[in-house]
Scaffold this motif. Structure first.
Motif, PDB file in Angstrom:
ATOM      1  N   GLU A  90      -2.429  -7.981   4.975  1.00 55.28           N
ATOM      2  CA  GLU A  90      -2.350  -9.189   3.894  1.00 55.28           C
ATOM      3  C   GLU A  90      -2.765  -8.294   2.737  1.00 55.28           C
ATOM      4  N   LYS A  91      -3.765  -7.648   2.495  1.00 57.06           N
ATOM      5  CA  LYS A  91      -4.165  -6.896   1.258  1.00 57.06           C
ATOM      6  C   LYS A  91      -5.032  -5.524   1.498  1.00 57.06           C
ATOM      7  N   PRO A 130       1.172  -2.638  -3.930  1.00 53.22           N
ATOM      8  CA  PRO A 130       1.356  -4.104  -3.892  1.00 53.22           C
ATOM      9  C   PRO A 130       0.090  -4.907  -3.201  1.00 53.22           C
ATOM     10  N   LEU A 131      -0.282  -4.227  -1.933  1.00 58.63           N
ATOM     11  CA  LEU A 131      -1.241  -4.789  -1.285  1.00 58.63           C
ATOM     12  C   LEU A 131      -2.700  -4.639  -1.948  1.00 58.63           C
ATOM     13  N   ASN A 138       2.276  -2.179   5.452  1.00 59.20           N
ATOM     14  CA  ASN A 138       3.021  -3.299   4.504  1.00 59.20           C
ATOM     15  C   ASN A 138       3.261  -4.580   5.143  1.00 59.20           C
ATOM     16  N   ASP A 178       3.366   2.988  -2.387  1.00 57.65           N
ATOM     17  CA  ASP A 178       3.894   1.905  -1.275  1.00 57.65           C
ATOM     18  C   ASP A 178       2.904   0.918  -1.006  1.00 57.65           C
ATOM     19  N   LEU A 179       1.682   1.359  -1.004  1.00 64.54           N
ATOM     20  CA  LEU A 179       0.496   0.508  -0.703  1.00 64.54           C
ATOM     21  C   LEU A 179      -0.144  -0.378  -2.002  1.00 64.54           C
ATOM     22  N   ALA A 201       3.618   3.680   5.823  1.00 63.16           N
ATOM     23  CA  ALA A 201       3.453   2.643   4.681  1.00 63.16           C
ATOM     24  C   ALA A 201       4.080   1.378   4.526  1.00 63.16           C
ATOM     25  N   ALA A 202       5.366   1.387   5.280  1.00 60.35           N
ATOM     26  CA  ALA A 202       6.123   0.069   5.562  1.00 60.35           C
ATOM     27  C   ALA A 202       5.453  -0.694   6.545  1.00 60.35           C
ATOM     28  N   LYS A 238      -2.730  -7.446  -4.371  1.00 57.40           N
ATOM     29  CA  LYS A 238      -3.037  -8.633  -3.653  1.00 57.40           C
ATOM     30  C   LYS A 238      -4.574  -8.847  -3.502  1.00 57.40           C
TER      31      LYS A 238
END
Length: 187
Positions: free
Chosen positions: A72-73, A116-117, A68, A113-114, A64-65, A120
């Protein structure tokens, strides 16, 4: 689902499959439609595989990191990880039953964890969604003093708990993000 997305977009998609079996993933990817050279690069087919053992939360966090850092998305997350066995409790080195690790913990960790993408993509006005495909609505009561089923493990409880946990996680996540979350039933 990835195959359908590739077909519906005529190959104008960036699809990343995550899993244990690279050979199987490559066979799936080989069947995806490909765009030709006349398609702008940002719309061209982009398919890949990332190897991950979803019974390992350390590997899940690491992948996941990595995603990230590279993406970008993300428009869609479809979590279908699973672990089926008739063995009893089978712990990972992290002390989690492998069935619960795949059927719930890895799914939620990736989604968390994903997210935030996904946000976006949503902020750009793009269609987004998060789905966990397991056994929606097929759960039952959980052992609040034994959420990890360490004290009283049965295969039935593991299945029921994973389903209930997925239902609860998807329901709790929807108001937090501007993303549509769903837990689907798989036959």
């Amino acid at each position: 689902m990835a195959e359908q997305l590739a077909k519906q977009t005529n190959g104008r998609a960036h699809i990343i499959l995550l899993g244990r079996n690279e050979e199987a993933a490559n066979k799936i990817i080989a069947g995806f439609p490909k765009t030709d050279s006349s398609v702008p690069e940002h719309e061209a087919s982009k398919y890949s595989f990332v190897k991950v053992d979803a019974t390992s939360m350390a590997q899940v966090r690491e992948v996941a990191a990595k995603l990230n850092g590279e993406l970008e998305k993300v428009n869609f997350i479809v979590a279908t990880t699973g672990f089926l066995t008739t063995r009893g409790r089978d712990e990972t080195s992290e002390g989690i039953d492998k069935k619960l690790a795949c059927n719930f913990y890895a799914r939620f960790r990736f989604i968390h964890d994903l997210a935030p993408l996904v946000e976006k993509a949503a902020e750009k006005g793009e269609t987004v969604g998060v789905a966990s495909v397991l056994a929606a609505g097929k759960g039952g009561p959980v052992e609040l003093d034994d959420l990890g089923l360490v004290k009283d493990f049965t295969l039935g409880k593991a299945a029921s708990h994973a389903s209930t946990y997925n239902d609860a996680a998807m329901e709790a996540s929807t108001p937090i993000l501007s993303t549509y979350f769903t837990h689907s039933f798989s036959v």
